[in-house]
Design a protein around this motif. Structure first.
Motif, PDB file in Angstrom:
ATOM      1  N   GLU A 185      32.388  59.825  79.757  1.00  0.00           N
ATOM      2  CA  GLU A 185      31.826  60.289  81.016  1.00  0.00           C
ATOM      3  C   GLU A 185      30.772  61.377  80.813  1.00  0.00           C
ATOM      4  O   GLU A 185      29.644  61.260  81.274  1.00  0.00           O
ATOM      5  CB  GLU A 185      32.971  60.796  81.888  1.00  0.00           C
ATOM      6  CG  GLU A 185      32.544  61.197  83.267  1.00  0.00           C
ATOM      7  CD  GLU A 185      33.703  61.223  84.234  1.00  0.00           C
ATOM      8  OE1 GLU A 185      34.863  61.243  83.799  1.00  0.00           O
ATOM      9  OE2 GLU A 185      33.424  61.231  85.458  1.00  0.00           O
ATOM     10  N   PHE A 186      31.144  62.438  80.089  1.00  0.00           N
ATOM     11  CA  PHE A 186      30.176  63.503  79.822  1.00  0.00           C
ATOM     12  C   PHE A 186      29.277  63.111  78.648  1.00  0.00           C
ATOM     13  O   PHE A 186      29.701  62.401  77.735  1.00  0.00           O
ATOM     14  CB  PHE A 186      30.916  64.810  79.493  1.00  0.00           C
ATOM     15  CG  PHE A 186      31.617  65.428  80.671  1.00  0.00           C
ATOM     16  CD1 PHE A 186      30.917  66.248  81.557  1.00  0.00           C
ATOM     17  CD2 PHE A 186      32.965  65.202  80.904  1.00  0.00           C
ATOM     18  CE1 PHE A 186      31.554  66.823  82.648  1.00  0.00           C
ATOM     19  CE2 PHE A 186      33.613  65.769  81.987  1.00  0.00           C
ATOM     20  CZ  PHE A 186      32.911  66.579  82.869  1.00  0.00           C
ATOM     21  N   LEU A 212      29.710  62.458  70.726  1.00  0.00           N
ATOM     22  CA  LEU A 212      30.784  62.477  69.724  1.00  0.00           C
ATOM     23  C   LEU A 212      31.243  61.059  69.380  1.00  0.00           C
ATOM     24  O   LEU A 212      31.440  60.735  68.208  1.00  0.00           O
ATOM     25  CB  LEU A 212      31.970  63.305  70.225  1.00  0.00           C
ATOM     26  CG  LEU A 212      31.728  64.804  70.326  1.00  0.00           C
ATOM     27  CD1 LEU A 212      32.895  65.492  71.015  1.00  0.00           C
ATOM     28  CD2 LEU A 212      31.494  65.425  68.950  1.00  0.00           C
ATOM     29  N   HIS A 213      31.395  60.215  70.398  1.00  0.00           N
ATOM     30  CA  HIS A 213      31.801  58.829  70.126  1.00  0.00           C
ATOM     31  C   HIS A 213      30.769  58.156  69.225  1.00  0.00           C
ATOM     32  O   HIS A 213      31.130  57.466  68.270  1.00  0.00           O
ATOM     33  CB  HIS A 213      31.913  58.035  71.425  1.00  0.00           C
ATOM     34  CG  HIS A 213      32.975  58.537  72.352  1.00  0.00           C
ATOM     35  ND1 HIS A 213      33.200  57.983  73.580  1.00  0.00           N
ATOM     36  CD2 HIS A 213      33.869  59.541  72.223  1.00  0.00           C
ATOM     37  CE1 HIS A 213      34.196  58.629  74.179  1.00  0.00           C
ATOM     38  NE2 HIS A 213      34.606  59.579  73.376  1.00  0.00           N
ATOM     39  N   VAL A 252      28.351  64.925  76.258  1.00  0.00           N
ATOM     40  CA  VAL A 252      28.878  65.434  74.988  1.00  0.00           C
ATOM     41  C   VAL A 252      29.933  64.479  74.417  1.00  0.00           C
ATOM     42  O   VAL A 252      30.042  64.320  73.196  1.00  0.00           O
ATOM     43  CB  VAL A 252      29.426  66.872  75.150  1.00  0.00           C
ATOM     44  CG1 VAL A 252      30.636  66.926  76.077  1.00  0.00           C
ATOM     45  CG2 VAL A 252      29.781  67.473  73.800  1.00  0.00           C
ATOM     46  N   GLU A 253      30.670  63.818  75.296  1.00  0.00           N
ATOM     47  CA  GLU A 253      31.640  62.819  74.830  1.00  0.00           C
ATOM     48  C   GLU A 253      30.918  61.637  74.199  1.00  0.00           C
ATOM     49  O   GLU A 253      31.304  61.136  73.141  1.00  0.00           O
ATOM     50  CB  GLU A 253      32.493  62.330  76.002  1.00  0.00           C
ATOM     51  CG  GLU A 253      33.379  63.401  76.621  1.00  0.00           C
ATOM     52  CD  GLU A 253      34.128  62.915  77.871  1.00  0.00           C
ATOM     53  OE1 GLU A 253      35.188  63.463  78.162  1.00  0.00           O
ATOM     54  OE2 GLU A 253      33.619  62.000  78.563  1.00  0.00           O
TER      55      GLU A 253
END
Lengths: 354, 354
Positions: free
Chosen positions: B236-237, B243-244, B239-240
């Motif tokens: 969703e974000f 990272l993924h 930043v997520e």
């Protein structure tokens, strides 16, 4: 209860504890909000307990939050698994565990449920709302949602806006759980649980609760078994042993899905104070509550600058706000540990509200 | 080759690249040591490459490390999986993948292997050893192990002693890999690989490579799809999403066991400079090498105070040491990114050694 997501949920179950007596005017109630994976058992011992409640140092007869004077309430947050409804509860309509069918909840939803409890207890106005970390977010959300319902707001080691770094840590922890094959998209209640993924998630969290400094003091580079290096991948450094212990202890008391829910609520938290017309800013402009914000020097999860940003907004709005940065080596965990400065600050603030 | 663990290993394979020409006197060789999961491809493009080597900005004709002037060598560390022997290599004695039978290696072991390569290339003394992060640890270990073999040591964004916090992050990353059921105690080469565990491990690492500040700048609380919250556990974000992406890209190029080995080598790293009779301290007292240490303001993985501690020891020993803390928002990653101050520092330091 209508949630921020638009889902209507009910009945809502809340686990809670109270300490002390509500006075005749109903004016001495202090609501304490717990942190991420905490519970309603804030102080004292239940029968058979070897450890007291999580804020025993600060809550009790004659203590900073004096249960001889105040009626203290602490309730487990919804979405969690310590007595309140969440993904590990039974959905009464299906007779099955909720799992991921439980609706996503926000901090504002947690506060809505707490307000229903407060009214149910016959209290119209709290003397104060107090909390640290996610509990501090709840305290701030309380005044943003219900600005007329409290005399004071005491928020410790917290933020008004969950930062991208804090979101990042939570998301990696969630990924660890969801990568565990036992997670099964949240449907694990009748089988093996995603213990390994949850333990890793908790270890990540624990790094953020300590600090570089406290790790030097507590562990340094000490080895578990003295002597030289083992030259294998067993638990070797004391800091590794600490993390493993925390991870494995955690899976015995907390539910993996609930961990997903409470971290998501933290990530969504943003009072949105930068916009002059945001509802939270308007509520803060309208409240008569006094504020005390406290941060800790070595807390890098919710660092001092984040409290300061909120203090600046409250000052702009002309609110009665005090701010205190306490010196402590123990990182974010500091708000849970004995600290003379914290004792005095809490006691003084509550005393001033009476 | 006899390793710190006491295990004798051979033959040792090293993947390496060279750039520029060794001069007639053999006096213009610069060894660049790569970071944790790096490789020997420090600059330029191999056929078909869409991305250049990892330090392209600083290494090449006319650049800070000028390959028109210097003979540049970069070799993959042992224990890794980018051309040098490690757990993902074939054990020639059994014809099987080494897996966890590969002996644990230390930074000193990596440096021993590099020294054999240097001698094999006909070089008796390096103009300089240069490296950042784990590469900086290698540069420091080089002078501690072979104090007569270089004119200069340039160590960036690094430490002489891996801190308990840094060990903690590595250990949680290792636990994530070892908790993946496909890990199979390291014997996964003929089956499914522990990709999910390795991806989570890498995501943890990436949080430590950035900084609170750089995450605010790069991502803030931006959502991937604009609009409001999704109220589910999808990405969703922003930043997520970052990272993924980093996690899933990493599993395509790196081996999970090798990740265990290189992080363990980092955790073992401690020059032990506090004891006056430690071998490393005696070597530093004896070397004629000049030192340049560089840290970055927002690097919290190997913060400035750790470089300063080493600088103080070198000064006590009367060594020729310069120290520079560069201002950068990008956290530990800063040493990999274009930075004018870094360009000038590297160029000036190497120029002064000629």
């Amino acid at each position: 209860m209508l949630l921020d997501s638009g889902v209507d949920i009910g009945p809502v179950t809340l686990g809670y504890e109270t300490y002390g007596q509500l006075n005749a005017q109903g004016s001495n109630a202090v609501l304490i909000c717990h942190a991420l994976t905490g519970d309603a058992h804030v102080a004292g011992y239940h029968e058979g307990d070897v450890k007291p409640g999580w804020w025993e140092h600060y809550v009790g007869p004659g203590k900073s939050i004096d249960t001889n004077k105040y009626f203290v309430i602490c309730s487990n947050i919804i979405g969690s698994c310590m007595g309140s409804c969440g993904p590990a509860s039974i959905n009464e309509q299906t007779g099955q565990y909720w799992g991921l069918d439980f609706p996503i909840v926000t901090i504002a939803d947690m506060v809505r449920a707490q307000r229903a409890l407060i009214l149910h207890l016959g209290i119209n106005r709290l003397l104060a709302v107090v909390g640290g970390s996610l509990g501090g977010m709840q305290a701030l959300q309380w005044v943003a949602s219900f600005p007329d319902m409290m005399g004071g707001v005491l928020a410790l080691a917290t933020t008004s806006r969950h930062s991208p770094q804090a979101i990042a840590f939570n998301e990696v922890a969630r990924q660890s759980i969801m990568s565990d094959p036992h997670w099964q998209n949240g449907n694990y209640y009748d089988g093996k649980r995603p213990d390994l993924g949850l333990a890793v998630a908790r270890m990540i969290g624990h790094i953020t609760y300590l600090s570089d400094e406290s790790m030097h003091i507590k562990f340094g580079r000490e080895l578990r078994h003295g002597g030289g290096f083992a030259f294998n991948f067993d638990t070797e450094f004391q800091v590794e042993s600490y993390l493993h212990h925390q991870g494995h202890k955690f899976v015995e008391r907390f539910d993996a899905n609930a961990f997903l829910y409470v971290t998501k609520a933290a990530d969504y938290f943003d009072l949105d104070l930068s916009r002059s017309d945001s509802p939270a800013r308007q509520a803060l402009a309208a409240t008569t509550a006094r504020f005390l914000l406290i941060s800790f020097t070595s807390d890098w999860l919710y660092p001092t600058y984040q409290s300061r940003q909120l203090v600046n907004v409250l000052k702009e709005l002309g609110r009665d706000v005090s701010f205190c940065e306490l010196t402590a080596a123990w990182g974010h965990d500091a708000f849970l540990l004995p600290h003379e400065g914290l004792e005095a600050s809490i006691q003084g603030f509550l005393g001033g509200l009476e």
